[in-house]
Design a protein around this motif. Structure first.
Motif, PDB file in Angstrom:
ATOM      1  N   SER A 143      -3.239  11.446  -5.154  1.00 25.21           N
ATOM      2  CA  SER A 143      -4.581  10.921  -4.857  1.00 25.21           C
ATOM      3  C   SER A 143      -4.598   9.400  -4.722  1.00 25.21           C
ATOM      4  N   ASP A 144      -3.412   8.775  -4.815  1.00 25.73           N
ATOM      5  CA  ASP A 144      -3.364   7.307  -4.693  1.00 25.73           C
ATOM      6  C   ASP A 144      -2.911   6.846  -3.305  1.00 25.73           C
ATOM      7  N   ILE A 145      -2.983   7.727  -2.320  1.00 25.17           N
ATOM      8  CA  ILE A 145      -2.585   7.330  -0.959  1.00 25.17           C
ATOM      9  C   ILE A 145      -3.662   6.417  -0.362  1.00 25.17           C
TER      10      ILE A 145
ATOM     11  N   ALA B 104       0.852  -1.196   0.000  1.00 27.15           N
ATOM     12  CA  ALA B 104       0.000   0.000   0.000  1.00 27.15           C
ATOM     13  C   ALA B 104       0.886   1.243   0.000  1.00 27.15           C
ATOM     14  N   LYS B 105       0.261   2.380  -0.334  1.00 24.98           N
ATOM     15  CA  LYS B 105       1.007   3.651  -0.285  1.00 24.98           C
ATOM     16  C   LYS B 105       0.566   4.421   0.967  1.00 24.98           C
ATOM     17  N   ILE B 106       1.533   4.674   1.831  1.00 29.41           N
ATOM     18  CA  ILE B 106       1.234   5.271   3.137  1.00 29.41           C
ATOM     19  C   ILE B 106       1.829   6.680   3.198  1.00 29.41           C
ATOM     20  N   LEU B 107       1.017   7.651   3.598  1.00 30.01           N
ATOM     21  CA  LEU B 107       1.541   8.982   3.889  1.00 30.01           C
ATOM     22  C   LEU B 107       1.953   9.027   5.354  1.00 30.01           C
TER      23      LEU B 107
ATOM     24  N   ASN C 120      10.336  -1.749   5.526  1.00 26.09           N
ATOM     25  CA  ASN C 120      10.694  -3.158   5.754  1.00 26.09           C
ATOM     26  C   ASN C 120       9.499  -4.087   5.545  1.00 26.09           C
ATOM     27  N   ALA C 121       8.306  -3.558   5.802  1.00 21.75           N
ATOM     28  CA  ALA C 121       7.094  -4.371   5.651  1.00 21.75           C
ATOM     29  C   ALA C 121       6.631  -4.437   4.193  1.00 21.75           C
ATOM     30  N   GLY C 122       7.350  -3.736   3.311  1.00 16.14           N
ATOM     31  CA  GLY C 122       7.047  -3.838   1.881  1.00 16.14           C
ATOM     32  C   GLY C 122       6.056  -2.811   1.367  1.00 16.14           C
ATOM     33  N   HIS C 123       5.753  -1.801   2.187  1.00 13.46           N
ATOM     34  CA  HIS C 123       4.854  -0.740   1.716  1.00 13.46           C
ATOM     35  C   HIS C 123       5.655   0.408   1.093  1.00 13.46           C
ATOM     36  N   GLN C 124       4.962   1.178   0.252  1.00 15.89           N
ATOM     37  CA  GLN C 124       5.541   2.439  -0.217  1.00 15.89           C
ATOM     38  C   GLN C 124       5.155   3.526   0.783  1.00 15.89           C
ATOM     39  N   TYR C 125       5.947   4.582   0.850  1.00 14.46           N
ATOM     40  CA  TYR C 125       5.546   5.672   1.740  1.00 14.46           C
ATOM     41  C   TYR C 125       6.059   7.001   1.212  1.00 14.46           C
TER      42      TYR C 125
END
Ligand code: UFG
Length: 341
Positions: free
Chosen positions: A74-76, A2-5, A23-28
């Motif tokens: 807008s994809d957060i 997921a993409k996290i702000l 480390n958990a494989g998310h984008q931020y």
């Protein structure tokens, strides 16, 4: 993925959380106005993860800038909202600064969460909402007492704002509020840690700076409390353990494992340590003798508090992994690296 702000992502807990989210494989994406952090934190995170974080220097209390940021992202999928002032004493001196910054930023973020149909938010709260509880350890059901400081009040009001927002939003957004006890220590790489701007208010940075010779002595604020050794008791938790709980909270929300649209969790170790125990443990793990002196109590301090962590352990499937000795050692290694000693 997921993409996290991550708002406030160059701050102390925010930067450690960015590493664990990676480390958990998310984008931020990190948004911070660097009001209480340094741009060097971005390269610290890069050194640890091998990837330069995407960073925007934005003041979230500015409605227009916040809107512009969200319009172009807008994809957060979810927001972890750390961005806030956090000095208890300063908040007593300058309450409006705290109410303006901490509440306006939250409101602007929530407005954009609604506008862009973002599904969840994790909020950075504090055990300060419990004041001095009558019963210990403190559970999430313990009453919220009148806040001792404007800072604490912003955390209480923020939780209320989030609850009202979630209720009004017909199940379109969910929230988790994480109530931190006393975060200490640094990433094991020592590339990031607590930023020692000015004279520290908190115990552990004051200890490491005293050990480094920057402060002449540590003052222990009171030894006449109703505790085993008379000094005040807190639940000190390693910052990376706290960061990992954010990953657990985010995954819970993304996977719809939450049991209600607004959930609260205590983040502590479940164990209290006195100020003297912290000093003695620091001395034992580092081999350094601290110069300390017992002085008057600090106004506004609670006598003792530690967490009941059952809910976070079971529901978030999360547990602290780092002992207080290991935590203090990471704080010291970070201090040495930062000071080049
Ligand atoms: N202390 C000293 N000497 C110092 C600094 C602290 O003896 O130089 C003592 C304090 O009196 C207290 C303990 O160490 O008994 C811990 O103090 P901190 O300032 O590190 O932490 P607090 O528990 O006062 O505050 C923390 C967070 C706040 C939050 C609060 C909630 O820093 O943001 O917990 O209880 F609001």
């Amino acid at each position: 993925m997921a993409k996290i702000l991550i708002t406030g992502g160059t701050g102390y807990i925010g930067s450690h959380t960015a590493v664990e989210i990676f480390n958990a494989g998310h984008q931020y994406i990190i948004v911070d106005n660097l009001s209480n952090s340094s741009i060097d934190v971005i390269s610290g995170i890069e050194k640890i993860t091998g990837v330069k974080p995407i960073f925007f220097n934005i003041d979230l209390k500015d409605k227009t800038l916040t809107e512009q940021f969200f319009n172009s992202h807008s994809d957060i999928d979810s927001v972890i909202h750390f961005a806030a002032y956090k000095a208890v004493g300063e908040s007593v001196q300058e309450p409006l600064k705290y109410y303006e910054n901490n509440l306006l930023s939250l409101i602007n973020v929530l407005e954009n969460i609604k506008l862009h149909k973002i599904k969840s938010i994790v909020f950075s709260s504090s055990c300060t909402v419990y004041g001095q509880p009558n019963k210990l350890p403190v559970t999430e059901q313990s009453p919220i007492l009148k806040a001792d400081s404007p800072y604490g009040n912003t955390k209480q009001i923020s939780e209320e704002i989030i609850q009202d927002f979630i209720k009004s939003n017909n199940g379109n957004c969910k929230a988790v509020s994480l109530r931190y006890f006393n975060p200490v220590g640094a990433h094991e790489s020592a590339e990031i840690g607590e930023l020692p701007l000015g004279t520290p208010n908190n115990l552990v940075p004051f200890i490491t700076q005293t050990a480094a010779g920057i402060r002449a002595e540590l003052k222990i604020f009171g030894n006449d409390y109703n505790t085993p050794d008379g000094t005040a008791v807190r639940d000190y938790i390693h910052v990376v353990d706290i960061a990992k709980a954010h990953v657990a909270a985010i995954n819970r929300l993304l996977n719809h494992h939450n049991k209600s649209d607004f959930e609260v969790f205590n983040l502590g170790t479940g164990k209290g340590n006195s100020v003297l125990e912290i000093v003695k443990t620091f001395e034992a793990v580092t081999g350094i003798k601290l110069n300390y002196r017992i002085t008057e109590r600090r106004p506004g301090d609670v006598e003792q508090i530690w967490a009941n962590t059952d809910k976070a352990n079971i529901e978030l499937n999360w547990k602290t992994q780092t002992s207080i000795g290991e935590s203090l050692l990471t704080a010291w290694i970070r201090e040495k690296k930062y000071r080049r000693i």
